[in-house]
Motif scaffolding. Structure first.
Motif, PDB file in Angstrom:
ATOM      1  N   ILE A   1       0.812  -1.204   0.000  1.00 53.65           N
ATOM      2  CA  ILE A   1       0.000   0.000   0.000  1.00 53.65           C
ATOM      3  C   ILE A   1       0.852   1.263   0.000  1.00 53.65           C
ATOM      4  CG2 ILE A   1      -0.224   0.169   2.511  1.00 53.65           C
ATOM      5  CD1 ILE A   1      -2.981   0.811  -0.101  1.00 53.65           C
ATOM      6  N   ARG A   2       2.000   1.236   0.713  1.00 53.77           N
ATOM      7  CA  ARG A   2       2.872   2.405   0.773  1.00 53.77           C
ATOM      8  C   ARG A   2       3.434   2.718  -0.603  1.00 53.77           C
ATOM      9  NH1 ARG A   2       8.124   2.862   1.008  1.00 53.77           N
ATOM     10  NH2 ARG A   2       8.389   0.620   1.398  1.00 53.77           N
ATOM     11  N   GLU A   3       3.902   1.666  -1.297  1.00 55.06           N
ATOM     12  CA  GLU A   3       4.453   1.878  -2.640  1.00 55.06           C
ATOM     13  C   GLU A   3       3.359   2.353  -3.612  1.00 55.06           C
ATOM     14  OE1 GLU A   3       6.399  -1.665  -3.847  1.00 55.06           O
ATOM     15  OE2 GLU A   3       7.994  -1.540  -2.307  1.00 55.06           O
ATOM     16  N   PHE A   4       2.142   1.877  -3.417  1.00 50.25           N
ATOM     17  CA  PHE A   4       1.014   2.309  -4.260  1.00 50.25           C
ATOM     18  C   PHE A   4       0.785   3.810  -4.114  1.00 50.25           C
ATOM     19  CE2 PHE A   4      -3.601   3.257  -4.385  1.00 50.25           C
ATOM     20  CZ  PHE A   4      -3.822   3.051  -5.736  1.00 50.25           C
ATOM     21  N   TYR A   5       0.777   4.296  -2.841  1.00 53.47           N
ATOM     22  CA  TYR A   5       0.579   5.724  -2.602  1.00 53.47           C
ATOM     23  C   TYR A   5       1.691   6.551  -3.243  1.00 53.47           C
ATOM     24  CZ  TYR A   5      -3.014   4.482   0.858  1.00 53.47           C
ATOM     25  OH  TYR A   5      -4.135   3.993   1.469  1.00 53.47           O
ATOM     26  N   GLU A   6       2.906   6.047  -3.106  1.00 53.74           N
ATOM     27  CA  GLU A   6       4.046   6.771  -3.688  1.00 53.74           C
ATOM     28  C   GLU A   6       3.932   6.801  -5.216  1.00 53.74           C
ATOM     29  OE1 GLU A   6       7.572   4.885  -2.324  1.00 53.74           O
ATOM     30  OE2 GLU A   6       7.398   5.645  -0.252  1.00 53.74           O
ATOM     31  N   TYR A   7       3.491   5.709  -5.797  1.00 56.98           N
ATOM     32  CA  TYR A   7       3.416   5.603  -7.267  1.00 56.98           C
ATOM     33  C   TYR A   7       2.381   6.572  -7.852  1.00 56.98           C
ATOM     34  CZ  TYR A   7       3.031   3.506 -11.901  1.00 56.98           C
ATOM     35  OH  TYR A   7       3.013   3.298 -13.255  1.00 56.98           O
ATOM     36  N   ILE A   8       1.273   6.722  -7.133  1.00 54.32           N
ATOM     37  CA  ILE A   8       0.222   7.607  -7.673  1.00 54.32           C
ATOM     38  C   ILE A   8       0.369   9.037  -7.170  1.00 54.32           C
ATOM     39  CG2 ILE A   8      -1.388   5.681  -7.897  1.00 54.32           C
ATOM     40  CD1 ILE A   8      -2.867   6.782  -5.432  1.00 54.32           C
ATOM     41  N   GLY A   9       1.314   9.270  -6.235  1.00 57.72           N
ATOM     42  CA  GLY A   9       1.539  10.627  -5.716  1.00 57.72           C
ATOM     43  C   GLY A   9       0.484  11.073  -4.744  1.00 57.72           C
ATOM     44  N   ALA A  10      -0.045  10.155  -3.943  1.00 62.80           N
ATOM     45  CA  ALA A  10      -1.072  10.507  -2.967  1.00 62.80           C
ATOM     46  C   ALA A  10      -0.489  11.424  -1.906  1.00 62.80           C
ATOM     47  CB  ALA A  10      -1.643   9.242  -2.331  1.00 62.80           C
ATOM     48  N   GLY A  11      -1.271  12.412  -1.523  1.00 63.40           N
ATOM     49  CA  GLY A  11      -0.820  13.359  -0.507  1.00 63.40           C
ATOM     50  C   GLY A  11      -1.596  14.653  -0.614  1.00 63.40           C
ATOM     51  N   PRO A  12      -1.136  15.698   0.055  1.00 61.92           N
ATOM     52  CA  PRO A  12      -1.868  16.982   0.068  1.00 61.92           C
ATOM     53  C   PRO A  12      -2.055  17.580  -1.327  1.00 61.92           C
ATOM     54  CG  PRO A  12      -0.182  16.946   1.781  1.00 61.92           C
ATOM     55  CD  PRO A  12       0.058  15.734   0.944  1.00 61.92           C
ATOM     56  N   ASN A  13      -1.103  17.371  -2.212  1.00 65.91           N
ATOM     57  CA  ASN A  13      -1.170  17.975  -3.554  1.00 65.91           C
ATOM     58  C   ASN A  13      -1.734  17.010  -4.627  1.00 65.91           C
ATOM     59  OD1 ASN A  13       0.014  20.395  -2.602  1.00 65.91           O
ATOM     60  ND2 ASN A  13       2.065  19.461  -2.747  1.00 65.91           N
ATOM     61  N   TYR A  14      -2.352  15.962  -4.199  1.00 62.29           N
ATOM     62  CA  TYR A  14      -2.859  14.958  -5.153  1.00 62.29           C
ATOM     63  C   TYR A  14      -4.029  15.529  -5.975  1.00 62.29           C
ATOM     64  CZ  TYR A  14      -4.977  10.676  -6.960  1.00 62.29           C
ATOM     65  OH  TYR A  14      -5.525   9.720  -7.775  1.00 62.29           O
ATOM     66  N   GLN A  15      -3.997  15.286  -7.277  1.00 61.79           N
ATOM     67  CA  GLN A  15      -5.054  15.747  -8.181  1.00 61.79           C
ATOM     68  C   GLN A  15      -5.897  14.553  -8.640  1.00 61.79           C
ATOM     69  OE1 GLN A  15      -5.738  18.932  -8.993  1.00 61.79           O
ATOM     70  NE2 GLN A  15      -4.070  19.569  -7.610  1.00 61.79           N
ATOM     71  N   PRO A  16      -7.121  14.409  -8.117  1.00 60.05           N
ATOM     72  CA  PRO A  16      -7.974  13.258  -8.488  1.00 60.05           C
ATOM     73  C   PRO A  16      -8.342  13.280  -9.978  1.00 60.05           C
ATOM     74  CG  PRO A  16      -8.797  14.385  -6.532  1.00 60.05           C
ATOM     75  CD  PRO A  16      -7.771  15.283  -7.134  1.00 60.05           C
ATOM     76  N   LYS A  17      -8.572  12.108 -10.538  1.00 55.09           N
ATOM     77  CA  LYS A  17      -8.969  11.970 -11.958  1.00 55.09           C
ATOM     78  C   LYS A  17     -10.380  11.409 -12.126  1.00 55.09           C
ATOM     79  CE  LYS A  17      -5.517   9.332 -13.187  1.00 55.09           C
ATOM     80  NZ  LYS A  17      -4.605   8.549 -14.064  1.00 55.09           N
ATOM     81  N   TYR A  18     -10.843  10.653 -11.125  1.00 54.67           N
ATOM     82  CA  TYR A  18     -12.096   9.920 -11.326  1.00 54.67           C
ATOM     83  C   TYR A  18     -13.154  10.207 -10.263  1.00 54.67           C
ATOM     84  CZ  TYR A  18      -8.827   7.200 -14.181  1.00 54.67           C
ATOM     85  OH  TYR A  18      -7.878   6.817 -15.089  1.00 54.67           O
ATOM     86  N   ILE A  19     -13.030  11.333  -9.541  1.00 54.92           N
ATOM     87  CA  ILE A  19     -14.013  11.652  -8.506  1.00 54.92           C
ATOM     88  C   ILE A  19     -15.412  11.739  -9.114  1.00 54.92           C
ATOM     89  CG2 ILE A  19     -14.822  13.499  -6.957  1.00 54.92           C
ATOM     90  CD1 ILE A  19     -12.644  11.937  -5.711  1.00 54.92           C
ATOM     91  N   ASP A  20     -16.355  11.028  -8.487  1.00 56.81           N
ATOM     92  CA  ASP A  20     -17.771  11.030  -8.908  1.00 56.81           C
ATOM     93  C   ASP A  20     -17.960  10.565 -10.350  1.00 56.81           C
ATOM     94  OD1 ASP A  20     -18.508  11.993  -6.398  1.00 56.81           O
ATOM     95  OD2 ASP A  20     -18.264  14.086  -7.040  1.00 56.81           O
TER      96      ASP A  20
END
Length: 692
Positions: free
Chosen positions: A268-287
């Motif tokens: 899960i940690r590597e997944f977050y790093e790969y997609i850049g999850a964090g405060p500046n994350y830009q969602p692509k598929y919300i709603d």
């Protein structure tokens, strides 16, 4: 030594004896040129009333060249009632048949419990031509005269087929054009390759899990991102217990931890790093729905097309061929697209050509040419011929077997659109070329049959094809709004009716329909029992009949006042008249091709249908003078019978049926006598002789 002619007569007599012995013969249809066997020995009364049956069959055989096989089938079916009558009245010998026999048969038909009056009339009218000819047989009294007009007004009791009115005809044309577009889309459109040589269009398709060979939604990285954004609300949950509380969270956790490892991340940690999850994350598929739309590439139509173009050569295959060569395609199409056949239809590739596919071309050809359906059905692939005078023109050469002659439709140059007659035939030839075996020249062929082999259309093929067109694109009555049945045979009388109303020119219509006699054309139209037609065909409702009422003076003043609209001036009675009748406004002609302000140059036949027509007693005298003059020319041999009929037959019918009936009999009789004793100069036989 016996001559060849004598031998042929001997052979003919031998044939007639054989036919009477066997009660069977083979006839070639005068409409289709096809042979058919007629075996009367199988009839119920062939044994008990054989002697009369022999004469009956002999008469049909002798008249074989005067009718088609459909008419002979009618003789075969309708003769049952005649032999039933003979059986009931104990008539078994040909010598016993007299004129009175037919009179009794007529009365018997009228009282028949299972026949209506019109049906009984139809039976007798069909058989009377055979009864007439039976009198030529040595065993039959030559003086027999089967009664004519034995069923008065029977035709008026029958439902008259008037074709289709203008609104219905336009709807029919619209349905045919739509059906033509469907067939063109299937058979005349070249496939536009979109994916040939390209990578598989797998966007939106679940990722293939190689170890299992299956496409798995949770193995797809983009679906995991979608789950993180929408189910986890972009929260960086790091423990299994926290994620498992979310619906399907445990599936998400184990998808990359255990079940479907990803090469770029293993936890899960590597997944977050790969997609850049964090405060500046830009969602692509919300709603939004999951980016994985297809759990199998076969669900995506673009992939089906890609596979068909790249793997299958963009060809059509039978179910058996697919099972042998492309089983995975066959299985997938059955699972996701109903069947491989449905998929092939959607791909717009067709293996078989059916009667329904070619029916719109057939129907449009009837509309464009005005020919009989049977004539169109007999066309072959060599029927398009270049005009010998103008090589830029082509015409359709067709055969009319009944008349043992050929005809030509109006020549066409380069087709202005793809519904022109020449173009339609060329399109049908091109469509059927891929299934046409060598030596099969019939234009209309199909391999959409049980045997899946090319065969020429039968009459039933055409009927079935037309029926399916109007099941898909129905036509509704302009009066009742109910769905109507559309038949190809009714298009010709519809065209005739519309063209007559447009031109009111019987000669033009005679040429259009290809009739030898104008009387045939007249009778052809008379069967259209339309009140408007009966009026337009002879006298328009606005025509004036001077000499019938007290308002004659008013009518005359109207004519005299309209001096601009005169053909000629009659000084004797102050009415402006033409050659055969008067015109109240020739500068305002309603006839097609005539310009307002110019004097009408239409023929007198057209005048009989014009609202500007005026009939006066003088016109009645002129009519009788005209007829008497042509009677005289016929008597002295100046004109032939055919020329005489062409000159007077239409006019006699028009005047007797629609004009003279409006005037008192005494007036008509006096004018007829005046025409005989004091004819007008232009049709005076004495003056004609003096000037010869």
């Amino acid at each position: 030594m016996t001559s060849e002619k004598y031998i042929s007569i001997q052979a003919l007599h031998a044939m007639e004896r054989r036919i009477q012995r066997d009660l069977s013969f083979t006839a070639t249809c005068k409409n289709t040129n096809k042979k058919k066997v007629f075996d009367f020995s199988k009839k119920k009364y062939a044994r008990s009333n054989r002697k009369i049956m022999e004469v009956f069959v002999w008469a049909i055989y002798k008249l074989r060249h005067k009718s088609g096989n459909s008419t002979k089938v009618a003789y075969y079916e309708k003769c049952n009632s005649f032999f039933e009558f003979l059986e009931q009245h104990s008539i078994y010998e040909p010598e016993a048949i007299e004129t009175d026999t037919f009179s009794r048969y007529i009365e018997w038909l009228k009282r028949h419990p299972q026949m209506s009056y019109p049906t009984a009339a139809s039976v007798y009218r069909s058989l009377r031509v055979i009864f007439d000819y039976m009198g030529n047989h040595p065993k039959i009294n030559k003086d027999i005269r089967p009664p004519r007009n034995a069923f008065p007004k029977s035709t008026s009791l029958q439902k008259v087929d008037v074709g289709y009115d203008d609104i219905e005809f336009k709807k029919i044309l619209k349905s045919i054009i739509q059906s033509l577009r469907d067939s063109r889309q299937r058979f005349e459109t070249e496939h536009d390759f979109k994916y040939l040589g390209l990578e598989e269009p797998l966007e939106g398709v679940a990722t293939l899990h190689v170890p299992t060979g299956k496409y798995v939604t949770w193995a797809t990285h983009e679906h995991r991102v979608w789950f993180f954004e929408n189910a986890m609300k972009c929260q960086k949950l790091s423990t299994y217990s926290a994620i498992a509380k979310i619906p399907k969270g445990h599936v998400f956790w184990y998808s990359f931890i255990r079940d479907y490892p990803h090469p770029k991340y293993k936890n899960i940690r590597e997944f977050y790093e790969y997609i850049g999850a964090g405060p500046n994350y830009q969602p692509k598929y919300i709603d939004q729905p999951s980016p994985v739309k297809y759990r199998s590439p076969w669900q995506k139509w673009e992939y089906v097309v890609w596979y068909w173009e790249n793997k299958m050569g963009a060809h059509n295959y039978t179910d058996q061929e697919l099972n042998d060569k492309f089983p995975e395609f066959r299985i997938a199409m059955k699972e996701y697209w109903s069947s491989a056949k449905k998929a092939m239809e959607q791909l717009n590739v067709w293996r078989w050509i059916s009667s329904y596919d070619l029916a719109p071309y057939y129907f449009m050809l009837i509309i464009r040419t005005g020919l009989n359906p049977s004539t169109i059905q007999r066309l072959d692939i060599n029927c398009i011929v270049k005009d010998p005078i103008d090589p830029e023109l082509k015409y359709i050469n067709w055969t009319k077997y009944r008349a043992n002659k050929k005809g030509r439709t109006i020549s066409e140059g380069k087709a202005m659109n793809d519904t022109w007659a020449i173009s339609i035939i060329e399109r049908v030839i091109k469509i059927t070329a891929k299934i046409r075996p060598k030596g099969m020249d019939e234009l209309w062929i199909s391999d959409g049959n049980n045997q899946k082999i090319p065969k020429p259309f039968t009459a039933g093929y055409f009927e079935a094809g037309v029926r399916k067109i109007f099941e898909k694109y129905p036509v509704f009555s302009s009066e009742s709004g109910e769905k109507i049945k559309v038949y190809a045979k009714n298009i010709r009388p519809t065209i005739a009716w519309n063209e007559y109303l447009r031109t009111e020119d019987l000669r033009y219509l005679q040429t259009l329909l290809g009739h030898t006699k104008t009387s045939t054309t007249s009778e052809y139209l008379r069967r259209l029992n339309d009140p408007l037609f009966r009026v337009r065909r002879a006298i328009h409702s606005e025509a004036m009949f001077i000499g019938l009422t007290d308002s004659d003076d008013v009518a005359k003043k109207a004519l005299i006042g309209n001096r601009l609209g005169v053909i000629a001036k009659d000084e004797a009675n102050g009415i402006f008249d033409g050659l055969l009748n008067h015109c109240k406004d020739p500068a305002n002609s309603p006839v097609t091709g005539q310009h307002k302000g110019d004097f009408c140059s239409a023929s007198t036949d057209v005048c009989l249908g014009c609202q500007n027509l005026v009939i006066t007693p003088r016109d009645i005298k002129k009519h009788f003078c005209y007829i008497n003059f042509h009677d005289y020319l016929l008597t002295i041999g100046e004109i032939s019978t055919q020329e005489y009929e062409k000159s007077v037959s239409d006019k006699i019918y028009f005047w007797d049926e629609y004009i003279l009936k409006k005037y008192p009999e005494t007036l008509v009789r006096d004018l007829k006598e005046e025409a005989r004793t004091s004819p007008i100069p232009v049709w005076d036989p004495k003056r004609y002789e003096d000037e010869k």
